[in-house]
Design an enzyme around this catalytic site. Structure first.
Site, short mmCIF file in Angstrom:
data_model
loop_
_atom_site.label_atom_id
_atom_site.label_comp_id
_atom_site.label_asym_id
_atom_site.label_seq_id
_atom_site.Cartn_x
_atom_site.Cartn_y
_atom_site.Cartn_z
N TRP A 197 -13.31 6.10 -8.40
CA TRP A 197 -14.24 5.68 -7.60
C TRP A 197 -14.95 7.00 -6.75
O TRP A 197 -15.70 6.97 -6.35
CB TRP A 197 -13.62 4.56 -6.57
CG TRP A 197 -12.53 5.09 -5.62
CD1 TRP A 197 -11.06 5.26 -5.92
CD2 TRP A 197 -12.93 5.68 -4.28
NE1 TRP A 197 -10.63 5.84 -4.79
CE2 TRP A 197 -11.51 6.09 -3.60
CE3 TRP A 197 -14.02 5.79 -3.43
CZ2 TRP A 197 -11.44 6.27 -2.35
CZ3 TRP A 197 -13.90 6.05 -1.98
CH2 TRP A 197 -12.54 6.51 -1.67
N ASP A 221 -5.04 -6.15 1.84
CA ASP A 221 -5.55 -5.05 2.76
C ASP A 221 -4.75 -4.95 4.07
O ASP A 221 -4.29 -6.14 4.57
CB ASP A 221 -7.13 -4.53 2.50
CG ASP A 221 -7.44 -3.25 2.28
OD1 ASP A 221 -7.08 -2.36 3.34
OD2 ASP A 221 -7.91 -2.80 1.39
N HIS A 262 -2.65 0.72 2.33
CA HIS A 262 -3.48 -0.44 2.72
C HIS A 262 -2.70 -1.64 2.95
O HIS A 262 -2.95 -2.93 2.60
CB HIS A 262 -4.37 -0.69 1.76
CG HIS A 262 -5.72 0.23 1.75
ND1 HIS A 262 -6.73 0.32 2.78
CD2 HIS A 262 -6.11 1.24 1.21
CE1 HIS A 262 -7.42 1.39 2.57
NE2 HIS A 262 -7.04 1.90 1.50
N ASP A 283 -21.78 -1.96 -1.10
CA ASP A 283 -21.71 -2.33 0.17
C ASP A 283 -22.45 -1.20 0.99
O ASP A 283 -22.82 -1.67 2.22
CB ASP A 283 -20.11 -2.44 0.71
CG ASP A 283 -19.38 -1.24 0.29
OD1 ASP A 283 -19.47 -0.98 -0.93
OD2 ASP A 283 -18.56 -0.61 1.14
N TRP A 335 -17.20 -3.98 -1.16
CA TRP A 335 -16.10 -3.94 0.06
C TRP A 335 -16.86 -4.72 1.15
O TRP A 335 -18.15 -4.81 1.51
CB TRP A 335 -15.92 -2.60 0.37
CG TRP A 335 -15.48 -1.91 -0.77
CD1 TRP A 335 -15.81 -1.08 -1.66
CD2 TRP A 335 -13.90 -2.10 -1.10
NE1 TRP A 335 -14.89 -0.50 -2.56
CE2 TRP A 335 -13.77 -1.15 -2.43
CE3 TRP A 335 -12.80 -2.59 -0.88
CZ2 TRP A 335 -12.50 -1.00 -3.09
CZ3 TRP A 335 -11.73 -2.38 -1.66
CH2 TRP A 335 -11.47 -1.66 -2.69
N THR A 336 -15.90 -5.50 1.90
CA THR A 336 -16.50 -6.37 2.92
C THR A 336 -16.35 -6.07 4.15
O THR A 336 -16.16 -6.83 5.22
CB THR A 336 -16.20 -7.85 2.54
OG1 THR A 336 -14.87 -7.84 2.73
CG2 THR A 336 -16.55 -8.38 1.32
N GLU A 337 -15.98 -4.86 4.49
CA GLU A 337 -16.12 -4.54 5.98
C GLU A 337 -17.01 -4.74 6.85
O GLU A 337 -16.95 -5.38 8.14
CB GLU A 337 -15.76 -2.71 6.16
CG GLU A 337 -14.44 -2.32 5.75
CD GLU A 337 -14.51 -1.72 4.24
OE1 GLU A 337 -15.40 -2.41 3.53
OE2 GLU A 337 -13.69 -0.93 4.12
N GLU A 396 -5.74 5.65 -0.90
CA GLU A 396 -5.76 5.97 0.50
C GLU A 396 -4.40 5.80 1.11
O GLU A 396 -4.15 4.92 2.08
CB GLU A 396 -6.80 5.35 1.08
CG GLU A 396 -8.11 5.65 0.60
CD GLU A 396 -9.59 4.97 1.19
OE1 GLU A 396 -10.58 5.31 1.23
OE2 GLU A 396 -9.00 3.81 1.44
N ARG A 403 -11.04 -8.03 3.74
CA ARG A 403 -11.67 -7.44 4.86
C ARG A 403 -12.29 -8.71 5.67
O ARG A 403 -12.21 -8.80 6.91
CB ARG A 403 -12.45 -6.46 4.96
CG ARG A 403 -11.99 -5.11 4.88
CD ARG A 403 -10.87 -4.75 3.94
NE ARG A 403 -10.28 -3.47 4.14
CZ ARG A 403 -10.82 -2.59 3.14
NH1 ARG A 403 -11.49 -2.78 2.17
NH2 ARG A 403 -10.18 -1.17 3.22
#
Length: 514
Positions: free
Chosen positions: A385, A176, A256, A412, A457-459, A319, A147
């Site tokens: 998760w 992703d 993804h 995150d 997670w780095t959104e 997802e 991300r």
């Protein structure tokens, strides 16, 4: 100089047995050592940390100030340290020696973790005995470099921080929708096209998080991307192994994968995609299930197996809506011949194909818990998760399982709320929330529970400094829970560890409230 009680309280993770006195063992200006070749990495770490103040050199065992022995009768990763006028370490394996060295360093001033200066007079160990071993074999951290791309130099330093916490896995999320980060031979557009997006969503993902949000025209217009070279990834793997950490590369499949379709439209299901995704959330668009797409998947997995020769391989599996497969004529034809009528069945077929390929190469295969929906392949390790109850469900079904429950390990999620808090996916996830991981783990009585890890997670974590702010000290608490198997200690007991983080230049979060 701190008291012995302060020194003991400052050890993190807390060892199982500690008996230390007020007597001190000063380190000499030339620290001699003796031991088998397999402890060399641990001694290299010691040398690097103490280099501003003294030299570390090999010597015959009868003259050595520090001696180390490996005793296979001891538990894996376990160690015993005896300190009087000299130091003796006995370990179950080379890994145990690495953790023993980390404990020795924590008995000294926190500035041994910094670049210097360091006075020899300040390097004095308390005399006594420490006996320790981990409760769980899997103690990890997850870092999303897709991300927002994180430079290789940051990952190298992050590994040092994980090692100080006695964490032994770094799960690297390399691909992703928003970017593909590693080169694959024969697929050059993955890093020339699939690694770069024209901009990034401003602010938070707009509610609701709809699957038809393919792109956002009002993104920040700042191109973002990057990819690692093969040499950089090999160097990361070498450094990790020297610290006793296993890199767990993740190639997220079959969902993804918008970045793949942007680079190679023929691998998609027909929806035009010009560039990696500028928004976040769950995308409807992903690779198809043709022979060409499966060949691409095998090529990508061959690459990570070559770069990371001893690693488990994470294949994602999360997802993936899968509706597009039934609108893509070649995929629909294949699914009809297989008598597959639902996206869940189609994904299960795909996962079996990929898992069989990796298993034939002798690799441990890991996937997110969505693979349980239509029956996960028998030997896959499930990373849970979503619902903590699925940890026991996966274990009961015979799967090895890794706990990564969103409520307690997704760092995150912001630690604080308020007008000055940065944009995060949600908030707050407090120190008390991460402390709840202990109860989740303790409720599962199964040898299939390998341990757990925290997720970054780095959104919304755009820089290395933001990653560090999110990770610690909440990650410190999780690391200690995974090592000890005990309830989390209060934040006040982690103060010594935060001083070590400061010495390392880590941007840990200074809390106004918890």
């Amino acid at each position: 100089m701190p008291t012995t009680d302060d020194v003991i309280r400052g050890l993190c993770p807390q060892p199982r047995q500690v008996q230390l006195s007020e007597d001190r063992c000063p380190l000499p200006p030339v620290l001699t050592w003796s031991g088998p070749a397999e402890i060399t990495d641990a001694i290299t770490l010691l040398t690097r940390r103490l280099a501003p103040a003294l030299d570390v050199v090999p010597a015959p065992s009868h003259d050595a100030f520090l001696t180390a022995t490996v005793d296979p009768a001891q538990p894996p990763e376990g160690y015993r340290i005896d300190i009087d006028t000299r130091i003796h370490i006995s370990c179950g394996d080379a890994q145990g020696t690495r953790w023993a060295i980390q404990t020795l360093l924590q008995l000294l001033t926190p500035w041994v973790y910094g670049p210097g200066p360091l006075r020899l007079a300040d390097l004095q160990l308390p005399q006594g005995t420490i006996v320790d071993q981990p409760h769980y074999p899997w103690r990890g951290a997850h870092l999303d470099v897709s991300r927002h791309f994180m430079p290789a130099s940051f990952i190298m330093g992050f590994l040092d921080v994980l090692s100080m916490h006695k964490l032994n896995r770094l799960h690297l999320h390399l691909t992703d929708d928003q970017g593909w980060r590693l080169p694959v031979c024969g697929w050059p557009r993955l890093t020339t096209v699939g690694a770069w997006r024209p901009g990034t969503l401003r602010g938070h993902q707009p509610p609701p998080d709809t699957n038809d949000c393919d792109d956002v025209p009002d993104h920040d217009q700042i191109p973002h991307g990057g990819a690692y070279t093969i040499d950089e990834l090999r160097a990361i793997d070498r450094h990790a192994r020297s610290l006793g950490i296993t890199i767990v590369p993740e190639i997220d499949l079959p969902g993804h994968t918008e970045s793949v379709v942007a680079a190679y439209p023929a691998l998609g299901c027909g929806t035009p995609i010009d560039h990696p995704r500028t928004a976040f959330g769950v995308s409807e668009h992903h690779i198809n299930l043709t022979d060409d797409a499966l060949a691409f998947c095998r090529d990508a997995l061959d690459t990570v197996m070559d770069i990371f020769p001893t690693s488990p391989i994470h294949i994602g599996g999360d997802e993936c809506p899968g509706k597009e497969w039934f609108t893509h004529a070649p995929t629909r034809t294949r699914l009809a011949t297989l008598d597959i009528t639902t996206p869940q069945q189609a994904q299960a077929w795909f996962e079996h194909h990929i898992c069989d390929y990796l298993a034939a190469a002798g690799r441990q295969v890991i996937a997110w818990d969505e693979v349980l929906a239509a029956g996960a392949p028998e030997d896959v390790t499930v990373m849970v998760w979503r619902n903590a109850d699925d940890i026991a469900r996966a274990a009961t079904a015979g799967h090895d399982v890794i706990a990564a429950p969103v409520r307690h390990t997704y760092l995150d999620y912001g630690i604080e709320t308020g007008p000055q808090a940065p944009v995060t996916i949600a908030a707050p996830t407090t120190m008390d929330d991460v402390a709840g991981l202990h109860d989740v783990l303790a409720a599962v009585d199964s040898p299939h529970l390998l341990g757990g890890q925290f997720q970054l997670w780095t959104e919304y974590l755009r820089t290395p400094a933001q990653v560090e702010d999110a990770a610690f000290p909440r990650g410190t608490s999780i690391a200690e829970q995974l090592w000890t198997g005990n309830p989390a200690r209060p934040l006040s007991d982690l103060e010594a560890q935060t001083r070590r983080l400061t010495a390392m230049g880590v941007n840990w979060h200074r809390m106004t409230r918890v």
